[in-house]
Write an enzyme that holds these catalytic residues in place. Sequence first.
Site, PDB file in Angstrom:
ATOM      1  N   ASP A 170       0.824  -1.207   0.000  1.00  0.00           N
ATOM      2  CA  ASP A 170       0.000   0.000   0.000  1.00  0.00           C
ATOM      3  C   ASP A 170       0.859   1.259   0.000  1.00  0.00           C
ATOM      4  OD1 ASP A 170      -2.294   1.525   0.103  1.00  0.00           O
ATOM      5  OD2 ASP A 170      -3.029   0.677   1.987  1.00  0.00           O
ATOM      6  N   GLU A 182     -13.793   1.458   0.385  1.00  0.00           N
ATOM      7  CA  GLU A 182     -13.134   2.133   1.500  1.00  0.00           C
ATOM      8  C   GLU A 182     -13.494   3.622   1.548  1.00  0.00           C
ATOM      9  OE1 GLU A 182      -8.761   3.605   0.148  1.00  0.00           O
ATOM     10  OE2 GLU A 182      -8.918   1.459   0.524  1.00  0.00           O
TER      11      GLU A 182
END
Length: 665
Positions: free
Chosen positions: A417, A472
């Site tokens: 990420d 998200e």
Amino acid sequence: MNLLSRKWTAILLIAVPFWANAQKGIELKDPSGKIQLNVMLGNTVTYSVSHGEDVIIGTSPVSMTLTDGTVFGKEPRLKKKKYRTENQMIYPPIYRKQSIKDHFNELTLEFKGGYSLVFRAYEDGVAYRFISDLKKPFMVESEQAVFNLPNNPKVFAATPKGRKIDGVENQYHSSFQNTYRYVELSKWDKSRLAFLPVLSESENGKKVCITEADLLNYPGMFLKVSSDNKGFYGEFAAYPKDISVEVRGLKGMVKTREPYIAKVEGKTVFPWRVMVISEKDTDLLCSDMVYKLATPAAEADYSWIKPGKVAWDWWNDWNLYGVDFRAGVNTETYKYYIDFASKFGIEYVILDEGWAVAGPADLFQIVPEIDMEELIRYADSKKVGLILWAGYRAFDLDMERVCKHYSAMGIKGFKIDFMDRDDQYMVDFNRRCAETGAKYKLLIDLHGTHKPTGLQRTYPNAINFEGVHGLEEMKWAQPGTDQVTYDVTMPFIRMVAGPLDYTQGAMNNANKENFKAVYSEPMSQGTRCRQLAQYIIFDSPLNMLCDAPTNYLKEEECTKFIAAIPTVWEETKALCGEVGKYLAMVRQKNDVWYVGALTNWDSRDMELDLSFLGEGEYKAEIFEDGINADRVGKDYKRKVIPVPADRRLKIHMVSGGGHVMRIWK
């Protein structure tokens, strides 16, 4: 013979019906003859593309400038031209289809000065790329990639949410997650970049999706609108020079950049500039062009790559209830996730951010609340694999040792990420992640990154990519965020580039009036059946169950259905659809068919054509929006019916709704 493909190739050295030289240039047609690409050589190299009688790309220049002043494409001196046609079947180890037909005509123009331009024409689009044959390394100062679009068309494009550096927004620092604007080209804010893919309307209902493929060691391309409103031109982040460490040591922010965009070896193959052309919107839903243009994987055994579902902790904020331990990043919580995954046959559990000590960017420092060896042992006893989250900088600092160590321990993969850039360094980082992961038989989920460009073909263990405005975003969505419309727009644009890490599966579902952003107990926009349908419509070989196990255990009927849906397929087809309004798709594996449909905020009645089914009697398990689903998004109805003999089935979706079915004999 390559394990992933069987092919035949013919090299033709004279003109044949699908290309011809003319005074105006060199013509290349696709195998069907519908698409015509015309390359013109004058003071510069230009190209144009038409489909039937419609101009798709107007005359557009092509060049590349090196830091020593050399310009590929300026005053071109043609040395040789070569024509090739290829017709092959590709058999991907991990994909939404069992096989892909790869049929194209190709033109290579070799110029004096040590470079070539390669053009390809497929039945659904065109692509071109530069190739350098220079003997010494060099640096690319800039690239001219222009896509002129006739008649000021409307475009679907997303602009990056640039990170602030020293208080100033920098659009080259972005997570590549934003909804689409639908505007006339001339009304696009010229100060804003657009990240790929971008979709433009054309004449007679046709569209062109602009993206890139085979991006391995070169900056990703953004687009800007030209000052004369004629089209888009490419913009590229320069090579990073000074980088500051941010976000708990996990992220790097580029403070200054070099006066060039790429450092390359002398002999270099550059990325493809891709234009996928559709006659109808549904053509975009099943495009394989980016995958076909990517570098094939090396011959190897890829049977160790196991796609599947993932019980995910971060979206639901580790919010378990009805348990006798304190939920959070600890061994007890993850054993609960493992038990949940085992109960429903879910293949993996992710340990997201928090398992490693924050600050040092050292993936060998595990927080004391986690007994990693015990978790791996316990997961293995339950036939569940574990995947670890990592910030890119921590992974990059010691990539080889990290992969070797955790693979030996029994970890199955990494979710990486915070890349948040696509300059050359970061693009190469993604490639190195995939390459190193493959060496140690680790799955790689590239979260926090740009759109895919075919890396999943070159390294089949690179299984998922974010670069999508996924679920998200609902944890912190600003008022007015329209995820429902995005859900019926993105598959025609972003999904053209490749698989997603969208992370669906919310069990708390709200209509437009009731939705609000809640970080710790988030909800989705739209209905429960919408969430189920996304498992069929969205491409994700590694597919998350984003909600808390406790919530899924309260909704076992839906959970069992989700857990049984495959993540890779033998066949994928589009049934119907219109960008921004609705779509329906069907996928098949092991003689079972799954159908998913989504609508925008308009309630919708549709008649699905199920003629893809063979002879015989079939049953369908159906999840449909409940009669009150427009008020209470969680309302749904399950039923099992015989499939009508005429293979026509009427369905109804409420505002923000969805529909799913599983069909078998």
